[in-house]
Enzyme design. Sequence first.
Site, PDB file in Angstrom:
ATOM      1  N   ASP A 106       0.881  -1.169   0.000  1.00  0.00           N
ATOM      2  CA  ASP A 106       0.000   0.000   0.000  1.00  0.00           C
ATOM      3  C   ASP A 106       0.915   1.215   0.000  1.00  0.00           C
ATOM      4  O   ASP A 106       1.623   1.463   0.971  1.00  0.00           O
ATOM      5  CB  ASP A 106      -0.881  -0.047   1.261  1.00  0.00           C
ATOM      6  CG  ASP A 106      -1.773   1.190   1.404  1.00  0.00           C
ATOM      7  OD1 ASP A 106      -1.561   2.167   0.663  1.00  0.00           O
ATOM      8  OD2 ASP A 106      -2.661   1.165   2.274  1.00  0.00           O
ATOM      9  N   ASP A 157      -6.759  -0.729  -1.503  1.00  0.00           N
ATOM     10  CA  ASP A 157      -5.668   0.243  -1.615  1.00  0.00           C
ATOM     11  C   ASP A 157      -4.300  -0.421  -1.779  1.00  0.00           C
ATOM     12  O   ASP A 157      -3.266   0.225  -1.595  1.00  0.00           O
ATOM     13  CB  ASP A 157      -5.666   1.192  -0.404  1.00  0.00           C
ATOM     14  CG  ASP A 157      -5.540   0.454   0.919  1.00  0.00           C
ATOM     15  OD1 ASP A 157      -5.417  -0.781   0.914  1.00  0.00           O
ATOM     16  OD2 ASP A 157      -5.580   1.124   1.968  1.00  0.00           O
ATOM     17  N   TYR A 159       1.989  -0.109  15.245  1.00  0.00           N
ATOM     18  CA  TYR A 159       1.030  -0.209  14.166  1.00  0.00           C
ATOM     19  C   TYR A 159       1.388   0.732  13.028  1.00  0.00           C
ATOM     20  O   TYR A 159       1.514   1.929  13.210  1.00  0.00           O
ATOM     21  CB  TYR A 159      -0.366   0.128  14.680  1.00  0.00           C
ATOM     22  CG  TYR A 159      -1.410   0.010  13.607  1.00  0.00           C
ATOM     23  CD1 TYR A 159      -1.763  -1.239  13.127  1.00  0.00           C
ATOM     24  CD2 TYR A 159      -2.003   1.127  13.060  1.00  0.00           C
ATOM     25  CE1 TYR A 159      -2.704  -1.366  12.130  1.00  0.00           C
ATOM     26  CE2 TYR A 159      -2.951   1.012  12.072  1.00  0.00           C
ATOM     27  CZ  TYR A 159      -3.301  -0.238  11.605  1.00  0.00           C
ATOM     28  OH  TYR A 159      -4.224  -0.353  10.616  1.00  0.00           O
ATOM     29  N   LYS A 215      -1.901  -2.059   7.578  1.00  0.00           N
ATOM     30  CA  LYS A 215      -2.321  -3.447   7.508  1.00  0.00           C
ATOM     31  C   LYS A 215      -1.365  -4.274   6.691  1.00  0.00           C
ATOM     32  O   LYS A 215      -0.658  -3.762   5.837  1.00  0.00           O
ATOM     33  CB  LYS A 215      -3.691  -3.495   6.867  1.00  0.00           C
ATOM     34  CG  LYS A 215      -4.646  -4.427   7.561  1.00  0.00           C
ATOM     35  CD  LYS A 215      -5.160  -3.940   8.884  1.00  0.00           C
ATOM     36  CE  LYS A 215      -5.962  -2.704   8.874  1.00  0.00           C
ATOM     37  NZ  LYS A 215      -5.858  -1.771   7.845  1.00  0.00           N
TER      38      LYS A 215
HETATM   39  C1  F6R Z   1      -7.532   0.200   6.177  1.00  0.00           C
HETATM   40  C2  F6R Z   1      -7.152   1.063   7.181  1.00  0.00           C
HETATM   41  C3  F6R Z   1      -8.176   1.933   7.814  1.00  0.00           C
HETATM   42  C4  F6R Z   1      -7.490   2.886   8.738  1.00  0.00           C
HETATM   43  C5  F6R Z   1      -8.432   3.995   9.203  1.00  0.00           C
HETATM   44  C6  F6R Z   1      -7.714   5.040  10.012  1.00  0.00           C
HETATM   45  O1  F6R Z   1      -6.433  -0.246   5.484  1.00  0.00           O
HETATM   46  O2  F6R Z   1      -5.989   1.135   7.417  1.00  0.00           O
HETATM   47  O3  F6R Z   1      -9.223   1.254   8.428  1.00  0.00           O
HETATM   48  O4  F6R Z   1      -6.948   2.193   9.816  1.00  0.00           O
HETATM   49  O5  F6R Z   1      -9.011   4.619   8.092  1.00  0.00           O
HETATM   50  O6  F6R Z   1      -6.671   5.504   9.234  1.00  0.00           O
HETATM   51  P1  F6R Z   1      -5.650   6.632   9.721  1.00  0.00           P
HETATM   52  O7  F6R Z   1      -5.139   6.192  11.079  1.00  0.00           O
HETATM   53  O8  F6R Z   1      -4.615   6.615   8.644  1.00  0.00           O
HETATM   54  O9  F6R Z   1      -6.441   7.895   9.790  1.00  0.00           O
HETATM   55 MG    MG Z   2      -4.062   2.169   3.163  1.00  0.00          MG
HETATM   56 MG    MG Z   3      -4.926  -2.301   2.183  1.00  0.00          MG
END
Ligand code: F6R
Ligand code: MG
Ligand code: MG
Length: 368
Positions: free
Chosen positions: A14, A55, A231, A234
Amino acid sequence: MAAEKITLSIIKADVGGYVGHTTMHPDLMNRAEECLQEALDKGMLVDFKVMHCGDDLELIITHKRGEEDEEIHQLAWDTFVSCTEVAKTLKLYGAGQDLLSDAFSGNIKGLGPGCAEIEMEERKSEPIVVFMADKTSPGAWNLPLFRMFADPFNTAGLVIDPSCHGGFRFEVLDAKQNMTIELDCPGEMYELLAFLGAHSRFMVNRVYRRSDGEVAAAASVQKLSYIAGKYVGKDDPVMIVRSQAGFPALGEVLEPFAFPHIVEGWMRGSHHGPLMPVGFEDATPTRFDGPPRVIAAGFQLANGKLVGPLDMFKDISFDPARQKANEIGEYLRRHGPFEPHRLPLEQMEYTTMPGIMDKLKDRFVQNA
Ligand code: F6R
Ligand code: MG
Ligand code: MG
């Protein structure tokens, strides 16, 4: 003379979402195609396809350089870096998020991107399926891989095709200890299930046919959270499965996904949700950043050429699985921030959750 071997490498990352974490901007796909075409023109590759699931940018590459080849991994890395530049120009979301290192150092594993590779002697006909998932983690493959290669209620060939009777060997990674164990099915099926059921920690890395050691499947088992120690997004996984003629038939490979089992990775990587099989066009998760999705690209390999992809889950016979996934998703959503929709605490240790504990630590009063 032994036939020349072909390697199929799926390398994904990603490197920027459009919009938010939803899907892939076409400019990134175009840039990736330019990078890989250049390598193809130089004679480094046999063939390639650029795809996406949500993504995640998916590079599907065939070549003759073997698994874990430094130059192929470097090519994928450089492609992701180049696509990150495009993502930055468009101010896409999380540009370069999976590139955890400033520089490439020999092997893409451990640097953030996910990778599944199989070097094989191409059979007379070589039907393969490349599975790509978004908003989930590599443990999502445990249940379907078990069903494909060890469950006769899924795979009729385990019962009625003598060439499958020897069973299959599962190589399982303990992501926490960074150790692997091999277990044979059907003999060690119960021991295997003891691990596979704990899919946030144990995940199938490879599957082999026991009769001749031929590799049947390979999955990406990089866990970004364990790699990065915090973290960082993903670790949406990919896997390659070979089918037919001594392997599960194509329909047996796809059949486990007719049951939308519960996986980790929905919203903020912190929720359980059903894994919904979808056609390529529908790999755009928007409901609560999900629910988790899987696509399946079918190919026939022809001397390394990727004949395909065929959109395997587009079939209307997967409609009931999608409907069920949406029902289960809705049911889980009603739990809001409560387990079991939200992951258990110990699996939240790499999310933003520890910050809450830290903020409130002085407010806890010791009981007598
Ligand atoms: C999916 C994913 C989302 C994010 C969420 C918060 O790949 O990563 O569920 O965890 O949109 O994203 P941030 O912390 O980047 O605002
Ligand atoms: Mg992403
Ligand atoms: Mg992804």
